[in-house]
Design a protein around this motif. Sequence first.
Motif, short mmCIF file in Angstrom:
data_model
loop_
_atom_site.label_atom_id
_atom_site.label_comp_id
_atom_site.label_asym_id
_atom_site.label_seq_id
_atom_site.Cartn_x
_atom_site.Cartn_y
_atom_site.Cartn_z
N ASP A 93 0.85 -1.20 0.00
CA ASP A 93 0.00 0.00 0.00
C ASP A 93 0.88 1.25 0.00
OD1 ASP A 93 -1.82 2.04 0.38
OD2 ASP A 93 -3.10 0.82 1.68
N GLU A 94 0.91 1.94 -1.14
CA GLU A 94 1.82 3.08 -1.28
C GLU A 94 1.26 4.36 -0.66
OE1 GLU A 94 2.82 3.26 -5.42
OE2 GLU A 94 4.18 1.54 -5.25
N ARG A 95 0.09 4.26 -0.08
CA ARG A 95 -0.49 5.45 0.53
C ARG A 95 0.12 5.74 1.91
NH1 ARG A 95 -6.63 3.80 0.32
NH2 ARG A 95 -5.65 1.89 1.08
N ILE A 96 0.94 4.81 2.39
CA ILE A 96 1.61 5.03 3.68
C ILE A 96 3.12 4.95 3.46
CG2 ILE A 96 1.89 4.19 6.05
CD1 ILE A 96 -0.89 3.11 5.95
N MET A 97 3.86 5.91 4.03
CA MET A 97 5.31 5.92 3.87
C MET A 97 5.92 4.70 4.58
SD MET A 97 6.61 9.77 4.43
CE MET A 97 6.27 11.08 3.26
N PRO A 98 6.98 4.10 3.96
CA PRO A 98 7.61 2.92 4.57
C PRO A 98 8.01 3.18 6.05
CG PRO A 98 8.50 3.29 2.39
CD PRO A 98 7.58 4.45 2.67
N ARG A 99 8.54 4.37 6.32
CA ARG A 99 8.97 4.68 7.68
C ARG A 99 7.79 4.61 8.65
NH1 ARG A 99 13.05 7.04 10.27
NH2 ARG A 99 14.24 7.49 8.42
N VAL A 100 6.66 5.16 8.24
CA VAL A 100 5.47 5.17 9.10
C VAL A 100 4.95 3.73 9.29
CG1 VAL A 100 3.07 5.97 9.25
CG2 VAL A 100 4.88 7.55 8.53
N LYS A 101 5.03 2.94 8.22
CA LYS A 101 4.58 1.55 8.32
C LYS A 101 5.33 0.82 9.44
CE LYS A 101 3.28 0.81 3.51
NZ LYS A 101 3.65 0.25 2.22
N VAL A 102 6.66 0.99 9.44
CA VAL A 102 7.47 0.24 10.41
C VAL A 102 7.46 0.91 11.78
CG1 VAL A 102 9.76 -0.66 10.93
CG2 VAL A 102 8.92 -0.72 8.58
N GLU A 103 7.90 2.17 11.82
CA GLU A 103 8.11 2.84 13.12
C GLU A 103 6.82 3.07 13.89
OE1 GLU A 103 10.17 6.51 12.58
OE2 GLU A 103 12.07 5.53 12.14
N GLN A 104 5.77 3.44 13.17
CA GLN A 104 4.56 3.80 13.88
C GLN A 104 3.56 2.65 13.95
OE1 GLN A 104 6.16 6.21 12.03
NE2 GLN A 104 6.60 7.52 13.78
N LEU A 105 3.23 2.07 12.80
CA LEU A 105 2.19 1.04 12.81
C LEU A 105 2.68 -0.33 13.31
CD1 LEU A 105 0.72 2.48 9.62
CD2 LEU A 105 -0.81 1.82 11.47
N LEU A 106 3.76 -0.85 12.69
CA LEU A 106 4.16 -2.22 13.04
C LEU A 106 4.79 -2.34 14.42
CD1 LEU A 106 5.38 -3.63 9.62
CD2 LEU A 106 3.36 -4.32 10.92
N LEU A 107 5.67 -1.40 14.78
CA LEU A 107 6.30 -1.51 16.11
C LEU A 107 5.25 -1.43 17.21
CD1 LEU A 107 9.63 0.56 15.78
CD2 LEU A 107 9.39 -1.92 15.94
N THR A 108 4.21 -0.65 16.99
CA THR A 108 3.15 -0.55 17.99
C THR A 108 2.29 -1.81 17.95
OG1 THR A 108 3.14 1.82 17.55
CG2 THR A 108 1.35 0.99 18.90
N TYR A 109 1.99 -2.28 16.75
CA TYR A 109 1.21 -3.50 16.60
C TYR A 109 1.91 -4.68 17.29
CZ TYR A 109 -0.26 -7.84 14.43
OH TYR A 109 -0.65 -9.13 14.24
N LEU A 110 3.24 -4.76 17.13
CA LEU A 110 3.99 -5.87 17.71
C LEU A 110 4.22 -5.70 19.21
CD1 LEU A 110 6.60 -6.34 14.82
CD2 LEU A 110 4.79 -7.95 15.44
N GLY A 111 3.73 -4.59 19.76
CA GLY A 111 3.88 -4.36 21.20
C GLY A 111 5.28 -3.92 21.59
N LEU A 112 6.10 -3.51 20.61
CA LEU A 112 7.47 -3.08 20.91
C LEU A 112 7.50 -1.61 21.32
CD1 LEU A 112 9.27 -4.97 18.00
CD2 LEU A 112 9.09 -5.64 20.39
N ARG A 113 6.47 -0.87 20.93
CA ARG A 113 6.30 0.51 21.41
C ARG A 113 4.91 0.59 22.02
NH1 ARG A 113 7.56 5.17 17.15
NH2 ARG A 113 7.82 6.34 19.07
#
Length: 294
Positions: free
Chosen positions: A15-35
């Motif tokens: 999904d190119e509507r979200i920047m790669p940085r935001v995908k990892v740092e904001q969405l995935l790290l929070t999803y994985l419970g790391l943040r």
Amino acid sequence: MRDLEKQLLDDFLHDERIMPRVKVEQLLLTYLGLRECSQITIPAEFPGGVEMGQRIDEHVKPHMMKLQGIKDPRGKALAINAIKSLLEKQFEEVVEESEPYKALYLWSDRLGLKSEQTKVRPTVHEVYLFKDGGSRKELRKLQKEREKLRVKTQRRPDPNLGGIQFAYPEEFNAKWIKRMGKLLGYPDCCISRYANDRVKGINVEVRAAKQLADVIKAEEKVDPHVYPIGYFYPCKTDCEKAINKGSTWHELLQKEDERLGAMYGEMINVNVIMVLRQPELINRYVSQFRRPES
Ligand SMILES: [Zn+2]
């Protein structure tokens, strides 16, 4: 993947509507419970976000020009309020109707994240992502605290303060910075240093760039994991807590999916470059990774 299905992750990464940085740092790290909680500034961190800002500016420009001609204080105050409303309306039309905005909330939902949105300025909002209701409570408290600090600053403007301190007084309040830093998952030593610097009027970006430049000039190695998130400034270039955070996240992302590990590895190297920002030193830093024959 553990509970994030492969298909879901494939769709997300494409999904190119979200920047790669935001995908990892904001969405995935929070999803994985790391943040515990992450923050996105919009529209700045949207693809095409700069253009969205420009579109709003263009729309409001004629009204700003007129403002300069109004001499009567009451008329001026009314005109300023009208511009504020116009900016807010523009934010709704240009930003909230955009594809990146819809995609952010769609993926936050799909990943089971909760969110809070706060208006920092009429056309700058912050979206916070988290899983736990406790984070929402702390965010709302911090938001109230921020409002109080702003009202206090505007009621009694300190002539010694610069424009930024006047517009964002919370960014110069050690207690507020420390609570927000903790919520966003930064190491406590780095938060303390950041807060103390801000309060003393030291430019943190310049301090961090100088620390890094000194290490690179001395030909010492820098572990990029010390910069685990963009726009985060560690207390020192070999802060163990920051390195530990970056390394742990990198390892766990890699374990989830190789693509995530590779994305994160690239991101932290970009973080080093962003902190440095001096072309000559960037070359010297990058050259340590080149093979001798090339
Ligand atoms: Zn530290």
